[in-house]
Design a protein around this motif. Sequence first.
Motif, PDB file in Angstrom:
ATOM      1  N   GLY A  72      33.838 -31.074  10.778  1.00 37.19           N
ATOM      2  CA  GLY A  72      32.517 -30.970  11.376  1.00 37.19           C
ATOM      3  C   GLY A  72      31.468 -31.302  10.325  1.00 37.19           C
ATOM      4  N   SER A  73      30.228 -30.947  10.581  1.00 35.04           N
ATOM      5  CA  SER A  73      29.176 -31.305   9.625  1.00 35.04           C
ATOM      6  C   SER A  73      29.400 -30.642   8.268  1.00 35.04           C
ATOM      7  CB  SER A  73      27.794 -30.941  10.189  1.00 35.04           C
ATOM      8  OG  SER A  73      27.694 -29.552  10.466  1.00 35.04           O
ATOM      9  N   LEU A  74      29.770 -29.341   8.244  1.00 35.37           N
ATOM     10  CA  LEU A  74      30.007 -28.675   6.963  1.00 35.37           C
ATOM     11  C   LEU A  74      31.107 -29.368   6.187  1.00 35.37           C
ATOM     12  CD1 LEU A  74      29.837 -24.852   7.853  1.00 35.37           C
ATOM     13  CD2 LEU A  74      28.133 -26.185   6.624  1.00 35.37           C
ATOM     14  N   GLY A  75      32.205 -29.694   6.868  1.00 35.99           N
ATOM     15  CA  GLY A  75      33.325 -30.331   6.198  1.00 35.99           C
ATOM     16  C   GLY A  75      33.008 -31.735   5.735  1.00 35.99           C
ATOM     17  N   LEU A  76      32.298 -32.499   6.553  1.00 36.62           N
ATOM     18  CA  LEU A  76      31.956 -33.870   6.167  1.00 36.62           C
ATOM     19  C   LEU A  76      30.950 -33.890   5.019  1.00 36.62           C
ATOM     20  CD1 LEU A  76      31.873 -35.479   9.717  1.00 36.62           C
ATOM     21  CD2 LEU A  76      33.574 -35.870   7.925  1.00 36.62           C
TER      22      LEU A  76
END
Length: 339
Positions: free
Chosen positions: A171-175
Amino acid sequence: MRAIVTDGKENVWEEQRPRPSPSNGEVLIKIRAVGICGSDIGLIHGEGPPWTNYPLVPGHEVCAEVVELGDDVDSLSVGDRVALHGFIYCSTCTACREGRYYQCDDLKEIGFTLDGGYREYATVPAYTLNPVPESLSDSEVTQVDSAACTLHALQRVQTSFTDTAAVLGPGSLGLFGVQLLAAQGVENIILTGTRDERLTVGETYGANLTVNVRETDPVTRIKEYTNGAGVDICVEAAGGGDVLNTCLEVATQQGDVVLTGVFDDRKAIDPNDIVAKELTVIGGVTAAHATDQVMELFQRGDLSVDGIVTHEFSLEEYERALETVLNREDGVIKAILRP
């Protein structure tokens, strides 16, 4: 003005409210864009933190413009474009005095205990706003909070270009985690998740290996890839499934496990990996002290929202926007509302 409200019982509705006026030390802002965070969906379903107050206007990923100053505000000017860092704190408790204002004894948080950015205008303390460079887009500004949350967590561990890192959750945190690890010089990055289109975005940002956990056991594949050693750093950014135990299993001896996802329920873990491998497990879920650095990284091109902010909706389209995010329709990763 329009405001979108939830009661935490899966009900969301629009209200007409009077436009507020700033008090002493406050600023009136016009919301330009606000990101729909996974935690916002949790709030709607009553899965917010225990300090959440309902009914509530969600939204903490805010890009706004200053339109009026309250008395004694000299840090901002009318017309400034700003990013929100929504912690309101006492400044006198032990945590505040030590610079950990995000752990204040009397903490209030915009979008959780106080109304957030799913509205056209808001009044907030001036110190919760950071002016942003003209070169940053509104979409980038909404993601300063998410990227800074990940950076804050990563700043609590040491990284090296010789490290092997795994990021669990695209998701955004991981990306942003993949991008930040790459910016720190980590050359060997693994990304796991359940959706190929998100994993593909991760590859464009520097992931050397991607693993679809619906098709391949991540522990087996990561152990194979690292010749049985495991990874030096494992960043948990999913907040669901069995990712905690996966982190503990794939981390190498004396490795670091960084937890950034917010879980909606308790998780069972096997602590033997922590003990036997002498792992360091840390948490980090705040953008504290990292927002200026993130904005600089966006300016330098070390961070990007391309492929991450995938959808935009007007505020009156909030129902369709929330359904799109909740059901992960149309390849959405991050959607923003435009009041």
